[in-house]
Design a protein around this motif. Structure first.
Motif, mmCIF file in Angstrom:
data_model
loop_
_atom_site.group_PDB
_atom_site.id
_atom_site.type_symbol
_atom_site.label_atom_id
_atom_site.label_comp_id
_atom_site.label_asym_id
_atom_site.label_seq_id
_atom_site.Cartn_x
_atom_site.Cartn_y
_atom_site.Cartn_z
ATOM 1 N N ALA A 1 37.507 55.057 30.883
ATOM 2 C CA ALA A 1 36.131 54.225 30.447
ATOM 3 C C ALA A 1 36.738 53.069 30.955
ATOM 4 C CB ALA A 1 35.393 54.380 29.537
ATOM 5 N N ARG A 2 38.420 52.799 30.825
ATOM 6 C CA ARG A 2 39.364 52.090 31.011
ATOM 7 C C ARG A 2 39.930 51.904 32.350
ATOM 8 N NH1 ARG A 2 43.660 49.030 29.707
ATOM 9 N NH2 ARG A 2 42.989 47.233 29.172
ATOM 10 N N LEU A 3 39.620 50.736 33.071
ATOM 11 C CA LEU A 3 40.500 51.083 34.021
ATOM 12 C C LEU A 3 41.319 49.615 34.588
ATOM 13 C CD1 LEU A 3 38.286 52.220 37.201
ATOM 14 C CD2 LEU A 3 39.751 53.297 36.034
ATOM 15 N N VAL A 4 42.275 49.844 34.734
ATOM 16 C CA VAL A 4 43.132 48.905 35.262
ATOM 17 C C VAL A 4 43.516 49.239 36.864
ATOM 18 C CG1 VAL A 4 45.190 47.810 34.918
ATOM 19 C CG2 VAL A 4 44.227 49.092 32.743
ATOM 20 N N VAL A 5 43.011 47.735 37.707
ATOM 21 C CA VAL A 5 43.921 47.748 38.783
ATOM 22 C C VAL A 5 44.880 47.198 38.817
ATOM 23 C CG1 VAL A 5 42.737 47.524 41.469
ATOM 24 C CG2 VAL A 5 41.064 48.605 39.323
ATOM 25 N N ASP A 6 45.845 47.791 39.162
ATOM 26 C CA ASP A 6 47.326 46.436 40.084
ATOM 27 C C ASP A 6 47.320 45.563 41.008
ATOM 28 O OD1 ASP A 6 49.690 45.588 40.044
ATOM 29 O OD2 ASP A 6 51.114 47.609 39.874
ATOM 30 N N CYS A 7 46.483 44.675 41.306
ATOM 31 C CA CYS A 7 46.790 44.592 42.233
ATOM 32 C C CYS A 7 47.865 43.594 43.200
ATOM 33 C CB CYS A 7 45.428 42.753 41.990
ATOM 34 S SG CYS A 7 44.069 43.924 41.432
ATOM 35 N N SER A 8 48.853 44.191 42.615
ATOM 36 C CA SER A 8 50.080 43.271 42.608
ATOM 37 C C SER A 8 50.746 43.647 44.319
ATOM 38 C CB SER A 8 51.096 43.096 41.913
ATOM 39 O OG SER A 8 51.458 44.546 41.718
ATOM 40 N N ARG A 9 49.865 44.514 44.866
ATOM 41 C CA ARG A 9 50.607 45.356 45.999
ATOM 42 C C ARG A 9 49.863 44.930 47.000
ATOM 43 N NH1 ARG A 9 53.323 50.864 45.027
ATOM 44 N NH2 ARG A 9 53.310 50.568 46.604
ATOM 45 N N LEU A 10 48.269 44.145 46.268
ATOM 46 C CA LEU A 10 46.916 43.779 47.314
ATOM 47 C C LEU A 10 46.950 42.717 48.161
ATOM 48 C CD1 LEU A 10 44.227 45.426 48.175
ATOM 49 C CD2 LEU A 10 43.304 43.934 46.075
ATOM 50 N N GLU A 11 46.979 43.066 49.182
ATOM 51 C CA GLU A 11 47.159 41.974 50.100
ATOM 52 C C GLU A 11 46.326 41.464 51.261
ATOM 53 O OE1 GLU A 11 49.364 43.454 53.281
ATOM 54 O OE2 GLU A 11 51.658 44.496 51.834
ATOM 55 N N ASN B 1 32.990 44.383 46.399
ATOM 56 C CA ASN B 1 31.335 45.372 45.960
ATOM 57 C C ASN B 1 32.615 46.787 45.021
ATOM 58 O OD1 ASN B 1 29.535 43.144 46.379
ATOM 59 N ND2 ASN B 1 29.707 43.674 48.817
ATOM 60 N N VAL B 2 33.664 47.015 45.606
ATOM 61 C CA VAL B 2 33.821 48.343 44.690
ATOM 62 C C VAL B 2 34.314 48.567 43.752
ATOM 63 C CG1 VAL B 2 35.801 50.343 45.030
ATOM 64 C CG2 VAL B 2 34.683 49.341 47.222
ATOM 65 N N LEU B 3 34.646 47.073 43.434
ATOM 66 C CA LEU B 3 35.977 46.684 42.830
ATOM 67 C C LEU B 3 34.232 46.500 40.798
ATOM 68 C CD1 LEU B 3 38.948 44.932 43.451
ATOM 69 C CD2 LEU B 3 38.396 47.188 41.910
ATOM 70 N N LEU B 4 33.466 45.784 42.233
ATOM 71 C CA LEU B 4 32.250 44.950 41.242
ATOM 72 C C LEU B 4 31.397 46.519 40.100
ATOM 73 C CD1 LEU B 4 31.081 42.205 43.037
ATOM 74 C CD2 LEU B 4 31.987 42.489 41.009
ATOM 75 N N GLY B 5 31.110 47.173 41.244
ATOM 76 C CA GLY B 5 30.383 48.504 41.300
ATOM 77 C C GLY B 5 31.436 49.685 40.496
ATOM 78 N N ALA B 6 32.789 49.340 40.192
ATOM 79 C CA ALA B 6 33.081 50.362 39.446
ATOM 80 C C ALA B 6 33.230 49.379 37.782
ATOM 81 C CB ALA B 6 34.995 50.108 40.006
ATOM 82 N N ASP C 1 36.565 53.469 51.032
ATOM 83 C CA ASP C 1 36.311 54.256 50.408
ATOM 84 C C ASP C 1 37.777 55.146 49.945
ATOM 85 O OD1 ASP C 1 33.319 54.301 50.402
ATOM 86 O OD2 ASP C 1 33.667 55.430 52.774
ATOM 87 N N LEU C 2 38.909 54.941 50.198
ATOM 88 C CA LEU C 2 39.888 55.388 50.453
ATOM 89 C C LEU C 2 40.521 55.270 48.557
ATOM 90 C CD1 LEU C 2 42.648 54.441 52.957
ATOM 91 C CD2 LEU C 2 41.778 56.600 51.767
ATOM 92 N N LEU C 3 39.315 53.168 48.046
ATOM 93 C CA LEU C 3 39.848 53.019 46.523
ATOM 94 C C LEU C 3 38.373 53.628 46.271
ATOM 95 C CD1 LEU C 3 41.015 50.961 43.861
ATOM 96 C CD2 LEU C 3 40.066 49.206 45.627
ATOM 97 N N ARG C 4 37.449 53.054 46.481
ATOM 98 C CA ARG C 4 35.985 54.051 45.581
ATOM 99 C C ARG C 4 36.157 55.285 45.054
ATOM 100 N NH1 ARG C 4 32.982 52.868 49.376
ATOM 101 N NH2 ARG C 4 31.797 50.721 48.878
ATOM 102 N N LEU D 1 42.326 43.756 36.140
ATOM 103 C CA LEU D 1 42.480 43.123 37.287
ATOM 104 C C LEU D 1 43.860 42.911 36.914
ATOM 105 C CD1 LEU D 1 39.954 42.325 39.721
ATOM 106 C CD2 LEU D 1 40.103 44.430 38.895
ATOM 107 N N ALA D 2 44.825 42.984 36.618
ATOM 108 C CA ALA D 2 46.232 42.616 37.549
ATOM 109 C C ALA D 2 47.207 42.648 38.391
ATOM 110 C CB ALA D 2 47.037 43.757 36.527
ATOM 111 N N GLY D 3 47.761 40.921 38.142
ATOM 112 C CA GLY D 3 48.315 40.912 39.219
ATOM 113 C C GLY D 3 47.944 39.890 39.732
ATOM 114 N N MET D 4 46.741 40.159 40.438
ATOM 115 C CA MET D 4 46.521 38.980 41.396
ATOM 116 C C MET D 4 47.506 38.453 42.632
ATOM 117 S SD MET D 4 42.689 39.146 41.615
ATOM 118 C CE MET D 4 42.091 38.944 40.339
ATOM 119 N N LEU D 5 47.305 38.618 44.168
ATOM 120 C CA LEU D 5 48.508 38.089 44.427
ATOM 121 C C LEU D 5 46.983 36.224 45.215
ATOM 122 C CD1 LEU D 5 50.246 40.092 46.897
ATOM 123 C CD2 LEU D 5 51.078 39.240 45.063
#
Length: 139
Positions: free
Chosen positions: A54-64, A72-77, A39-42, A90-94
Motif C-alpha cells: 500500500a506504500r509506494l515510493v516512486v524514485d523520480c530521479s531518473r525521470l526526464e 494520471n498514472v501516478l494520480l490513479g496509483a 502502461d510500462l509504469l501503470r 515521490l522522491a528526487g524529482m528533476l
C-alpha cells in the motif's frame, strides 16, 4: 536495504525497475513517461498494489519527462494506494518533472521528498515526525 528486484519493464524511452524496500515498493522509472510509455509504469504499480504494497515510493530521479498521461498514472496509483491505507511518495524529482506537478497543482496531493533515502526512512517519511524528540511538557 534492497530486498531484491521485483521486476522491470522496458521500451526504447522508458525503463521501470521495481524492488522491495522493507514495507515499501520502490518504483524507479527512467526516461520519458508519456502517452506511449505510461502502461510500462501503470502495470508494475498495479502489480505492487495487488501484491499488498500500500506504500509506494516512486524514485523520480531518473525521470526526464512526464506529460499529463504519466501524471494520471501516478494520480490513479495514489487513489488506489490510499484506498488500501497507504500512499504514494515521490522522491528526487528533476526540475522539468517538478514543474508539471507545480503547474497542475498535483504536488499538493502527493507526499514529496527531496531524496529516495528521505522517502524510505528519514524523519517524517511515514507521515509522522519520527526521529524528532518529543517536546518537554514544561517548555
Amino acid at each position: 536495504m534492497d530486498r531484491g528486484t521485483v521486476g522491470s519493464a522496458q521500451s526504447g524511452r522508458l525503463l521501470v525497475e521495481v524492488r522491495e524496500e522493507g514495507a515499501s515498493a520502490v518504483v524507479t522509472p527512467a526516461g520519458e513517461l508519456d502517452h506511449h510509455t505510461a502502461d510500462l509504469l501503470r502495470e508494475p504499480i498495479e502489480e505492487c498494489l495487488d501484491r499488498g504494497f500500500a506504500r509506494l515510493v516512486v524514485d523520480c530521479s531518473r525521470l526526464e519527462f512526464c506529460d499529463s498521461t504519466g501524471l494520471n498514472v501516478l494520480l490513479g496509483a495514489r487513489l488506489k494506494a490510499e484506498a488500501a491505507g497507504g500512499g504514494v511518495h515521490l522522491a528526487g524529482m528533476l526540475p522539468v518533472v517538478s514543474r508539471v506537478f507545480e503547474i497542475t497543482g498535483a504536488e499538493a496531493v502527493f507526499t514529496l521528498h527531496d531524496t529516495l533515502e528521505e522517502a524510505l526512512g528519514g524523519p517524517g517519511s511515514d507521515g509522522s515526525e519520527a526521529g524528532k524528540p518529543e517536546p518537554d511538557p514544561g517548555d
